[in-house]
Design a protein around this motif. Structure first.
Motif, mmCIF file in Angstrom:
data_model
loop_
_atom_site.group_PDB
_atom_site.id
_atom_site.type_symbol
_atom_site.label_atom_id
_atom_site.label_comp_id
_atom_site.label_asym_id
_atom_site.label_seq_id
_atom_site.Cartn_x
_atom_site.Cartn_y
_atom_site.Cartn_z
ATOM 1 N N GLY A 125 0.768 -1.232 0.000
ATOM 2 C CA GLY A 125 0.000 0.000 0.000
ATOM 3 C C GLY A 125 0.796 1.277 0.000
ATOM 4 N N HIS A 126 2.043 1.223 -0.469
ATOM 5 C CA HIS A 126 2.888 2.416 -0.416
ATOM 6 C C HIS A 126 2.389 3.541 -1.327
ATOM 7 N N ASP A 127 1.722 3.197 -2.400
ATOM 8 C CA ASP A 127 1.201 4.256 -3.274
ATOM 9 C C ASP A 127 0.158 5.102 -2.555
ATOM 10 N N ASP A 128 -0.567 4.494 -1.627
ATOM 11 C CA ASP A 128 -1.553 5.240 -0.849
ATOM 12 C C ASP A 128 -0.907 5.991 0.309
ATOM 13 N N LEU A 129 0.194 5.455 0.831
ATOM 14 C CA LEU A 129 0.837 6.042 2.003
ATOM 15 C C LEU A 129 1.607 7.317 1.652
ATOM 16 N N PHE A 130 2.213 7.338 0.444
ATOM 17 C CA PHE A 130 3.097 8.446 0.069
ATOM 18 C C PHE A 130 2.503 9.299 -1.049
ATOM 19 N N ASP A 131 2.946 10.539 -1.084
ATOM 20 C CA ASP A 131 2.528 11.451 -2.156
ATOM 21 C C ASP A 131 3.212 11.097 -3.474
ATOM 22 N N VAL A 132 4.537 10.915 -3.432
ATOM 23 C CA VAL A 132 5.327 10.601 -4.627
ATOM 24 C C VAL A 132 6.255 9.444 -4.284
ATOM 25 N N SER A 133 6.355 8.471 -5.182
ATOM 26 C CA SER A 133 7.244 7.332 -4.982
ATOM 27 C C SER A 133 8.405 7.403 -5.970
ATOM 28 N N CYS A 134 9.623 7.305 -5.437
ATOM 29 C CA CYS A 134 10.846 7.351 -6.251
ATOM 30 C C CYS A 134 11.577 6.022 -6.089
ATOM 31 N N TYR A 135 11.225 5.060 -6.955
ATOM 32 C CA TYR A 135 11.892 3.757 -6.953
ATOM 33 C C TYR A 135 13.074 3.814 -7.912
ATOM 34 N N SER A 136 14.194 3.268 -7.487
ATOM 35 C CA SER A 136 15.412 3.377 -8.291
ATOM 36 C C SER A 136 15.242 2.759 -9.675
ATOM 37 N N PHE A 137 14.550 1.612 -9.772
ATOM 38 C CA PHE A 137 14.399 0.980 -11.082
ATOM 39 C C PHE A 137 13.642 1.885 -12.040
ATOM 40 N N ASP A 138 12.743 2.696 -11.488
ATOM 41 C CA ASP A 138 11.935 3.602 -12.290
ATOM 42 C C ASP A 138 12.708 4.879 -12.634
ATOM 43 N N LEU A 139 13.526 5.350 -11.689
ATOM 44 C CA LEU A 139 14.333 6.543 -11.935
ATOM 45 C C LEU A 139 15.517 6.259 -12.858
ATOM 46 N N GLY A 140 15.938 5.002 -12.914
ATOM 47 C CA GLY A 140 17.068 4.634 -13.763
ATOM 48 C C GLY A 140 18.415 4.848 -13.120
ATOM 49 N N VAL A 141 18.438 5.024 -11.806
ATOM 50 C CA VAL A 141 19.689 5.203 -11.070
ATOM 51 C C VAL A 141 19.413 4.868 -9.611
ATOM 52 N N ALA A 142 20.413 4.318 -8.934
ATOM 53 C CA ALA A 142 20.234 3.866 -7.559
ATOM 54 C C ALA A 142 21.085 4.685 -6.595
ATOM 55 N N LYS A 143 20.619 4.768 -5.358
ATOM 56 C CA LYS A 143 21.426 5.341 -4.293
ATOM 57 C C LYS A 143 22.674 4.478 -4.107
ATOM 58 N N PRO A 144 23.813 5.034 -3.761
ATOM 59 C CA PRO A 144 24.038 6.414 -3.321
ATOM 60 C C PRO A 144 24.440 7.396 -4.424
ATOM 61 N N GLU A 145 24.170 7.096 -5.671
ATOM 62 C CA GLU A 145 24.528 8.041 -6.728
ATOM 63 C C GLU A 145 23.784 9.366 -6.508
ATOM 64 N N PRO A 146 24.492 10.490 -6.539
ATOM 65 C CA PRO A 146 23.811 11.781 -6.353
ATOM 66 C C PRO A 146 22.691 12.017 -7.360
#
Length: 222
Positions: A125-146
Protein backbone atom coordinates in the motif's frame (compact mmCIF):
# COMPACT_ATOMS: atom_id res chain seq x y z
CA UNK A 1 20.18 35.36 3.41
CA UNK A 2 16.81 33.78 2.70
CA UNK A 3 15.78 31.12 5.20
CA UNK A 4 15.27 27.69 3.65
CA UNK A 5 12.03 26.03 4.72
CA UNK A 6 11.72 22.24 4.53
CA UNK A 7 8.45 21.36 2.82
CA UNK A 8 9.05 17.71 1.94
CA UNK A 9 10.28 14.53 3.67
CA UNK A 10 11.78 11.71 1.59
CA UNK A 11 11.88 8.32 3.35
CA UNK A 12 13.96 5.26 2.58
CA UNK A 13 12.06 1.96 2.81
CA UNK A 14 14.06 -0.96 4.27
CA UNK A 15 15.26 -0.22 7.78
CA UNK A 16 13.25 3.01 8.01
CA UNK A 17 9.70 2.18 6.94
CA UNK A 18 9.74 -1.62 6.69
CA UNK A 19 11.79 -4.66 7.69
CA UNK A 20 12.13 -8.39 7.26
CA UNK A 21 11.38 -10.00 10.66
CA UNK A 22 14.39 -11.98 11.83
CA UNK A 23 16.61 -10.68 9.05
CA UNK A 24 17.47 -11.77 5.53
CA UNK A 25 19.88 -14.57 6.39
CA UNK A 26 17.50 -16.29 8.82
CA UNK A 27 14.71 -16.14 6.23
CA UNK A 28 16.92 -17.86 3.65
CA UNK A 29 18.43 -20.54 5.88
CA UNK A 30 15.58 -23.06 5.31
CA UNK A 31 16.50 -23.00 1.61
CA UNK A 32 20.27 -22.38 1.68
CA UNK A 33 21.41 -23.61 5.09
CA UNK A 34 24.79 -22.27 6.17
CA UNK A 35 25.38 -20.82 2.68
CA UNK A 36 22.69 -18.16 3.12
CA UNK A 37 25.15 -15.30 3.55
CA UNK A 38 27.22 -16.40 0.55
CA UNK A 39 24.04 -16.73 -1.49
CA UNK A 40 22.86 -13.21 -0.64
CA UNK A 41 26.17 -11.63 -1.55
CA UNK A 42 25.81 -13.19 -4.99
CA UNK A 43 22.08 -12.41 -5.28
CA UNK A 44 22.42 -8.76 -4.30
CA UNK A 45 25.28 -8.27 -6.75
CA UNK A 46 23.09 -9.62 -9.56
CA UNK A 47 20.09 -7.58 -8.41
CA UNK A 48 21.98 -4.25 -8.28
CA UNK A 49 21.87 -3.51 -12.04
CA UNK A 50 18.11 -4.20 -12.06
CA UNK A 51 17.68 -1.75 -9.19
CA UNK A 52 19.35 0.87 -11.37
CA UNK A 53 16.89 0.24 -14.20
CA UNK A 54 18.65 -2.41 -16.30
CA UNK A 55 16.44 -4.84 -18.21
CA UNK A 56 16.12 -8.34 -16.82
CA UNK A 57 13.91 -10.76 -14.93
CA UNK A 58 15.20 -11.18 -11.39
CA UNK A 59 13.16 -14.34 -10.83
CA UNK A 60 14.96 -15.98 -13.76
CA UNK A 61 18.29 -14.81 -12.36
CA UNK A 62 17.31 -16.10 -8.94
CA UNK A 63 16.33 -19.49 -10.39
CA UNK A 64 19.77 -19.89 -11.96
CA UNK A 65 21.47 -18.85 -8.73
CA UNK A 66 19.45 -21.29 -6.63
CA UNK A 67 20.41 -24.06 -9.04
CA UNK A 68 24.05 -23.03 -8.75
CA UNK A 69 23.81 -23.28 -4.94
CA UNK A 70 22.06 -26.66 -5.10
CA UNK A 71 18.78 -25.43 -3.63
CA UNK A 72 15.64 -27.38 -4.53
CA UNK A 73 13.04 -24.66 -3.88
CA UNK A 74 11.69 -22.61 -6.78
CA UNK A 75 12.64 -18.99 -7.34
CA UNK A 76 9.02 -17.97 -6.74
CA UNK A 77 8.95 -19.78 -3.39
CA UNK A 78 12.21 -18.24 -2.16
CA UNK A 79 11.31 -14.78 -3.42
CA UNK A 80 7.94 -14.86 -1.63
CA UNK A 81 9.49 -16.20 1.59
CA UNK A 82 12.37 -13.71 1.66
CA UNK A 83 12.18 -10.63 -0.57
CA UNK A 84 8.42 -10.19 -0.12
CA UNK A 85 8.14 -11.24 3.54
CA UNK A 86 8.49 -7.63 4.57
CA UNK A 87 6.42 -5.79 7.16
CA UNK A 88 5.71 -2.10 7.47
CA UNK A 89 6.55 -0.77 10.92
CA UNK A 90 3.30 0.75 12.27
CA UNK A 91 5.10 3.58 14.10
CA UNK A 92 6.98 4.58 10.94
CA UNK A 93 3.73 4.60 8.98
CA UNK A 94 2.17 6.70 11.73
CA UNK A 95 4.97 9.30 11.43
CA UNK A 96 4.35 9.44 7.66
CA UNK A 97 0.62 10.00 8.16
CA UNK A 98 1.19 12.67 10.79
CA UNK A 99 3.59 14.53 8.52
CA UNK A 100 1.06 14.47 5.68
CA UNK A 101 -1.66 15.71 8.02
CA UNK A 102 0.66 18.55 9.07
CA UNK A 103 0.88 19.66 5.43
CA UNK A 104 4.25 18.26 4.38
CA UNK A 105 4.82 16.42 1.14
CA UNK A 106 5.87 12.91 2.19
CA UNK A 107 7.63 10.69 -0.35
CA UNK A 108 9.40 7.35 -0.75
CA UNK A 109 12.97 7.08 -2.06
CA UNK A 110 14.19 3.48 -2.25
CA UNK A 111 16.49 1.13 -4.15
CA UNK A 112 14.34 -1.66 -5.57
CA UNK A 113 14.15 -3.87 -8.65
CA UNK A 114 10.82 -3.92 -10.47
CA UNK A 115 9.44 -7.13 -8.92
CA UNK A 116 9.78 -5.95 -5.33
CA UNK A 117 8.88 -2.36 -6.13
CA UNK A 118 5.59 -3.50 -7.65
CA UNK A 119 4.89 -5.63 -4.57
CA UNK A 120 5.56 -2.66 -2.28
CA UNK A 121 3.31 -0.35 -4.29
CA UNK A 122 0.37 -2.74 -4.26
CA UNK A 123 0.48 -5.36 -1.50
CA UNK A 124 2.04 -3.02 1.07
CA UNK A 125 0.00 0.00 0.00
CA UNK A 126 2.89 2.42 -0.42
CA UNK A 127 1.20 4.26 -3.27
CA UNK A 128 -1.55 5.24 -0.85
CA UNK A 129 0.84 6.04 2.00
CA UNK A 130 3.10 8.45 0.07
CA UNK A 131 2.53 11.45 -2.16
CA UNK A 132 5.33 10.60 -4.63
CA UNK A 133 7.24 7.33 -4.98
CA UNK A 134 10.85 7.35 -6.25
CA UNK A 135 11.89 3.76 -6.95
CA UNK A 136 15.41 3.38 -8.29
CA UNK A 137 14.40 0.98 -11.08
CA UNK A 138 11.94 3.60 -12.29
CA UNK A 139 14.33 6.54 -11.94
CA UNK A 140 17.07 4.63 -13.76
CA UNK A 141 19.69 5.20 -11.07
CA UNK A 142 20.23 3.87 -7.56
CA UNK A 143 21.43 5.34 -4.29
CA UNK A 144 24.04 6.41 -3.32
CA UNK A 145 24.53 8.04 -6.73
CA UNK A 146 23.81 11.78 -6.35
CA UNK A 147 21.79 11.62 -9.57
CA UNK A 148 19.19 9.54 -7.71
CA UNK A 149 18.51 12.50 -5.45
CA UNK A 150 18.49 15.02 -8.31
CA UNK A 151 15.88 12.91 -10.14
CA UNK A 152 13.87 12.35 -6.97
CA UNK A 153 13.75 16.11 -6.28
CA UNK A 154 12.64 16.73 -9.88
CA UNK A 155 9.88 14.13 -9.59
CA UNK A 156 8.73 15.65 -6.30
CA UNK A 157 8.83 19.09 -7.93
CA UNK A 158 10.95 20.72 -5.25
CA UNK A 159 14.39 22.23 -4.79
CA UNK A 160 16.70 19.79 -2.94
CA UNK A 161 17.06 22.38 -0.17
CA UNK A 162 13.34 22.02 0.54
CA UNK A 163 13.66 18.26 1.22
CA UNK A 164 14.85 16.32 4.25
CA UNK A 165 15.92 12.74 3.50
CA UNK A 166 15.76 9.89 6.06
CA UNK A 167 17.86 6.76 5.50
CA UNK A 168 19.61 4.04 7.51
CA UNK A 169 22.77 4.05 5.35
CA UNK A 170 25.42 6.67 6.00
CA UNK A 171 26.57 6.55 2.36
CA UNK A 172 23.08 7.45 1.12
CA UNK A 173 22.73 10.21 3.69
CA UNK A 174 26.08 11.72 2.66
CA UNK A 175 25.12 11.64 -1.02
CA UNK A 176 21.77 13.37 -0.40
CA UNK A 177 23.52 16.00 1.68
CA UNK A 178 26.03 16.60 -1.12
CA UNK A 179 23.28 17.92 -3.41
CA UNK A 180 21.78 20.16 -0.76
CA UNK A 181 19.17 18.03 0.98
CA UNK A 182 18.85 18.12 4.74
CA UNK A 183 19.36 14.62 6.13
CA UNK A 184 18.53 12.32 9.04
CA UNK A 185 20.52 9.11 9.60
CA UNK A 186 18.08 6.81 11.43
CA UNK A 187 16.81 3.25 11.65
CA UNK A 188 14.40 1.24 13.79
CA UNK A 189 15.96 -2.01 12.67
CA UNK A 190 19.62 -2.04 13.71
CA UNK A 191 19.95 -5.74 14.55
CA UNK A 192 22.93 -8.06 13.86
CA UNK A 193 21.42 -9.27 10.58
CA UNK A 194 21.17 -5.70 9.33
CA UNK A 195 24.78 -4.98 10.14
CA UNK A 196 25.92 -8.25 8.56
CA UNK A 197 23.95 -7.39 5.44
CA UNK A 198 25.85 -4.13 5.10
CA UNK A 199 23.10 -1.65 5.95
CA UNK A 200 25.65 0.75 7.46
CA UNK A 201 23.13 1.38 10.23
CA UNK A 202 23.76 3.17 13.55
CA UNK A 203 24.98 0.75 16.21
CA UNK A 204 22.11 1.12 18.70
CA UNK A 205 18.37 0.86 18.36
CA UNK A 206 16.91 4.34 17.89
CA UNK A 207 13.32 5.14 18.78
CA UNK A 208 10.70 6.88 16.67
CA UNK A 209 10.74 9.68 19.24
CA UNK A 210 14.38 10.23 18.27
CA UNK A 211 13.36 10.33 14.60
CA UNK A 212 10.83 13.06 15.35
CA UNK A 213 13.45 14.97 17.35
CA UNK A 214 15.88 14.85 14.43
CA UNK A 215 13.17 15.99 12.02
CA UNK A 216 12.30 18.82 14.41
CA UNK A 217 15.93 19.95 14.30
CA UNK A 218 15.26 20.74 10.63
CA UNK A 219 12.02 22.54 11.48
CA UNK A 220 9.83 19.57 10.53
CA UNK A 221 7.26 18.65 13.17
CA UNK A 222 4.76 15.84 12.59
Amino acid sequence: METVVIRHVLFDADGVLQHLPGGWYAAAEPFLGDRAEEFFLAAWAKEAPLQAGADGDFLAILADLLDEFGATASAEEVYAAVWNRVEVHPESADVVRRLRAAGYGVHLGTNQAAHRGTFMRTALGHDDLFDVSCYSFDLGVAKPEPEFFHRAAARIGADPHEIVFVDDKASNVASARSIGMATVHWTFDSHPEASAAGTDAPADHISHAALCEQLAAHGVRP
